[in-house]
Design a protein around this motif. Structure first.
Motif, PDB file in Angstrom:
ATOM      1  N   PRO A 311     -43.499  47.510  43.632  1.00  0.00           N
ATOM      2  CA  PRO A 311     -44.152  47.146  42.371  1.00  0.00           C
ATOM      3  C   PRO A 311     -45.049  48.255  41.830  1.00  0.00           C
ATOM      4  O   PRO A 311     -45.426  48.245  40.667  1.00  0.00           O
ATOM      5  CB  PRO A 311     -44.973  45.904  42.743  1.00  0.00           C
ATOM      6  N   TYR A 312     -45.365  49.215  42.679  1.00  0.00           N
ATOM      7  CA  TYR A 312     -46.147  50.386  42.271  1.00  0.00           C
ATOM      8  C   TYR A 312     -45.461  51.112  41.107  1.00  0.00           C
ATOM      9  O   TYR A 312     -46.098  51.644  40.217  1.00  0.00           O
ATOM     10  CB  TYR A 312     -46.298  51.287  43.494  1.00  0.00           C
ATOM     11  N   TYR A 313     -44.119  51.154  41.175  1.00  0.00           N
ATOM     12  CA  TYR A 313     -43.356  51.766  40.081  1.00  0.00           C
ATOM     13  C   TYR A 313     -43.099  50.709  39.013  1.00  0.00           C
ATOM     14  O   TYR A 313     -42.623  49.611  39.325  1.00  0.00           O
ATOM     15  CB  TYR A 313     -42.016  52.297  40.602  1.00  0.00           C
ATOM     16  N   GLU A 314     -43.360  51.056  37.759  1.00  0.00           N
ATOM     17  CA  GLU A 314     -43.242  50.079  36.659  1.00  0.00           C
ATOM     18  C   GLU A 314     -41.854  49.437  36.627  1.00  0.00           C
ATOM     19  O   GLU A 314     -41.722  48.218  36.469  1.00  0.00           O
ATOM     20  CB  GLU A 314     -43.530  50.759  35.309  1.00  0.00           C
ATOM     21  N   GLU A 315     -40.836  50.261  36.783  1.00  0.00           N
ATOM     22  CA  GLU A 315     -39.463  49.754  36.688  1.00  0.00           C
ATOM     23  C   GLU A 315     -39.199  48.708  37.776  1.00  0.00           C
ATOM     24  O   GLU A 315     -38.631  47.643  37.542  1.00  0.00           O
ATOM     25  CB  GLU A 315     -38.504  50.934  36.860  1.00  0.00           C
ATOM     26  N   LYS A 317     -41.526  46.998  39.356  1.00  0.00           N
ATOM     27  CA  LYS A 317     -42.373  45.824  39.143  1.00  0.00           C
ATOM     28  C   LYS A 317     -41.684  44.854  38.181  1.00  0.00           C
ATOM     29  O   LYS A 317     -41.657  43.642  38.407  1.00  0.00           O
ATOM     30  CB  LYS A 317     -43.733  46.254  38.567  1.00  0.00           C
ATOM     31  N   LYS A 318     -41.100  45.397  37.138  1.00  0.00           N
ATOM     32  CA  LYS A 318     -40.395  44.576  36.141  1.00  0.00           C
ATOM     33  C   LYS A 318     -39.270  43.791  36.851  1.00  0.00           C
ATOM     34  O   LYS A 318     -39.113  42.585  36.665  1.00  0.00           O
ATOM     35  CB  LYS A 318     -39.807  45.518  35.080  1.00  0.00           C
ATOM     36  N   LYS A 359     -49.702  42.110  40.277  1.00  0.00           N
ATOM     37  CA  LYS A 359     -50.036  42.949  39.116  1.00  0.00           C
ATOM     38  C   LYS A 359     -51.351  43.696  39.346  1.00  0.00           C
ATOM     39  O   LYS A 359     -51.497  44.857  38.970  1.00  0.00           O
ATOM     40  CB  LYS A 359     -50.158  42.073  37.862  1.00  0.00           C
ATOM     41  N   PRO A 362     -50.581  46.406  42.994  1.00  0.00           N
ATOM     42  CA  PRO A 362     -49.139  46.658  43.193  1.00  0.00           C
ATOM     43  C   PRO A 362     -48.823  47.443  44.466  1.00  0.00           C
ATOM     44  O   PRO A 362     -47.774  47.244  45.072  1.00  0.00           O
ATOM     45  CB  PRO A 362     -48.726  47.434  41.949  1.00  0.00           C
TER      46      PRO A 362
END
Lengths: 438, 224
Positions: A311-315, A317-318, A359, A362
């Motif tokens: 989740p650290y990476y935005e992609e 996490k999405k 959130k 992450p």
């Protein structure tokens, strides 16, 4: 193999005879209980094992190179392969270990790698345990007892003899020993794995010691025997990093050896496994192990990670938020089966709460696809009917003069039909693991 | 040079004491239990007095159960067996799994005796297993210092019990001579003066048993 099932009573009697137990704290009380043993072994064919073995040797070799690098030059960070946040925010990273040179350059002498076999036949790595992985003594003694109870089984099936574990462990200790005794340092009689500590001491010929049995003088470690101080060259410690040395880590530790870390820094003793290894078996770092293999060895990684998202990476996490119900979420700071949440088991409120935490923090979580892994049969309570249960495999990789994989391992199973959690602390049982010779 | 630490010597010594205490207690228990069946309902009172056990029992039957199986009573046989177990299990690397197994088995048998209507049968098995433990220790443990430290504990305990029971001097002499012959083969810290005094007192027919007992207690004083 079915022959063995007929002897389940005798085997359980032998397990009781030899006190094959583990300790557990429940409601603040220490209790010892038998580790439930199932006689149906996990059987791995020779070719399949050869593949697992090659992958594990490669993986542990890379992990050892990573540890040396991370407390040294940090090339892997400088080259942008792993973001620095994943190193320096890891609870396993110990600043005190910066610049530490371990005897013979080995940090993870005994690695416990947890695997599962998917229904697609592939083996997946679930976790690397590089601190103080326990459990090898259980299949070791179980094999001995099964051979006693049912010799004909082993006369007819070509199973690799696993009783060389103590010799492998001894070789590893001897290889890194800086001159002196090999000792096994136990936190004490009320540690969950005390059986293992004492059993491995007996089998390797190492001296079982408590922290008060050791002293450090002039940066050298000594055993305080009744006959006088004796130099110690290798300490297989079963005490976790933070409690190992009150002068270097937690000052309130009552089970540590003051000064042992400095003795190691000076090259005067080998500590097995080295302090600071937690940075490499952090669940967040797990994601990067295939990249480490490529980076350090220039080879394609032979082991499979379970598909993992950070989740650290935005992609990622999405993706995690969109597929929350299909994933298993793990808190990187937890171990022993704790901090593991299956997305589809949460109520609406709990799910919203959990997502808010992801959130907000992450870096604290990883998410993995739930692997549909092969069930193994265990004997039901009647001792006759085979019943499928979830099971994993902990393989033991020992790094000394060479990196070797023990031809066996601890197969742990869940006794609860609806659970994936196999840890002994949560009621799981164990099986022997047979590696066939042909 | 031996690698035994003071902690290990202490555990080995007490392992010897507790196993002997269990063994001797069962044999005394058998005698008292037999008389309680149909001969002398108060026989347990004399036994309590002789062994220094506070008589807090309501009856012979209460004594028979509690002195054998009450885990909350530190003087019961089962409590002493648990103490033997506690000391044995931390000595696995010194006495071997095979030797330790007899203590595990004795404890399992003791628990069976607790549930039995005729516990002397299972207690007989406990005695046999303690014997097997000593035999295995002798046969399987190469380190003479380890073997003899357990034996010193056993001898001290036996001397203490013999003195409490006003045993014949001949029995005392035999135990003391075994003690003297063995104690220097161990690394156990001990009080040589007390040992020599105790040996001389055992030979002296006028010496009081209570005085000898005190001297015996001083031979291996607490050293941790």
């Amino acid at each position: 193999m079915q022959e063995l099932n007929k002897h389940v009573k005798s085997i359980n009697h032998l397990l009781e005879r030899y006190g094959v137990r583990f300790g557990i704290y429940k409601d603040g009380m220490f209790k010892e209980q038998l580790f439930p043993f199932d006689p149906i072994p996990r059987v791995i064919g020779k070719e399949e094992w050869d593949g697992i073995e090659a992958g594990l040797i490669q993986r542990v070799t890379a992990l050892n190179m990573f540890l040396k690098d991370i407390y040294g030059e940090k090339k892997i960070v400088k080259d942008g392969v792993i973001p620095p946040e994943f190193i320096f925010s890891s609870s396993g990273y110990l600043a005190a270990c910066e610049g530490l040179k371990t005897p013979k350059g080995i940090a993870s002498h005994i690695s416990g790698i947890d695997l599962v076999q998917g229904k697609d036949g592939k083996w997946y790595i679930l976790e690397d345990n590089l601190r103080i992985p326990s459990g090898a003594s259980y299949p070791l003694i179980a094999r001995d007892l099964c051979r006693t109870a049912s010799p004909s089984t082993f006369a007819h099936i070509p199973v690799a003899d696993n009783r060389n574990y103590a010799k492998m462990l001894r070789d590893t200790m001897d290889y890194v020993n800086t001159g002196g005794l090999n000792v096994i340092l136990t936190p004490g009689r009320y540690n969950a794995a005390f059986f293992e500590h004492s059993y491995l001491a007996e089998k390797t010929g190492a001296v079982l010691v408590y922290n008060t049995d050791l002293t450090v003088e002039d940066d050298k470690v000594y055993l305080k025997s009744a006959a006088g101080n004796q130099r110690v060259g290798a300490v297989y410690r079963r005490t976790s990093d933070e409690y190992l040395d009150p002068l270097a880590f937690r000052p309130d530790s009552l089970i540590g050896v003051p000064g042992i870390f400095q003795a190691m820094r000076k090259g005067n003793v080998a500590i097995i496994n080295a302090p600071g290894n937690g940075v490499a078996d952090d669940k967040g770092i797990y994601y990067f192990v295939p990249k480490m293999v490529e980076y350090y060895l220039g080879e394609e990684c032979k082991t499979n990670n379970a598909p993992t998202y950070l989740p650290y990476y935005e992609e990622d996490k999405k993706y995690v938020l969109e597929h929350f119900d299909d994933l298993v979420i793990k808190d990187v700071a937890e171990a022993g089966g704790y901090g593991v949440v299956f997305g589809n088991t949460l109520t609406k409120e709990k799910k919203a709460e959990f997502i808010a935490t992801i959130k907000a923090e992450p870096r604290r979580f990883i998410a993995q696809e739930v692997i549909d892994f092969v069930d193994l049969d265990i004997l039901d309570e009647d001792g006759v009917t085979p019943t499928p249960r979830k099971a994993d495999l902990r393989a033991y990789v020992l790094a000394g003069e060479t990196v070797r994989v023990w031809k066996s391992g601890l197969t742990r199973f869940s006794r609860n039909p609806d659970s994936f959690i196999v840890n002994s602390s949560q009621g799981g049982g164990f099986k022997d693991t047979w590696v066939l010779l042909r | 040079m031996g690698t035994a630490t003071l902690g290990k010597l202490d555990s080995l010594f007490w392992l010897g004491r507790y196993t002997e205490r269990v063994y001797q207690s069962i044999s005394m228990y058998r005698e008292v239990y037999d008389r309680l069946i149909d001969q002398d309902a108060d026989v347990y009172k004399q036994e309590c007095e002789r062994m220094g056990i506070p008589d807090t029992f309501e009856s012979g039957a209460d004594f028979a159960w509690k002195i054998a199986f009450d885990t909350s009573n530190p003087l019961s046989i089962i409590s002493n067996l648990y103490r033997a177990y506690d000391n044995a299990m931390i000595m696995r690397d010194e006495i071997s799994s095979e030797t330790l197994a007899y203590i595990h088995l004795a404890l399992a048998e003791m628990k069976r005796a607790k549930k039995s209507e005729a516990p002397l049968m299972e207690l007989q098995n406990v005695e046999d297993l303690i014997f097997a433990f000593w035999g295995c220790l002798d046969d399987k443990v190469d380190n003479e210092g380890v073997r003899n430290t357990v034996k010193i504990g056993k001898r001290i305990e036996r001397l203490d019990i013999l003195l409490r029971r006003n045993a014949d001097r001949e029995d005392l002499l035999r135990e003391v001579s075994r003690l003297v012959a063995r104690i220097d083969t161990t690394e156990l810290p001990y009080n040589r003066k007390a040992l020599l005094y105790a040996a001389a007192m055992v030979e002296d027919e006028d010496a009081d048993y209570d005085d000898i007992k005190k001297m015996v207690w001083d031979i291996v004083p607490p050293f941790l």
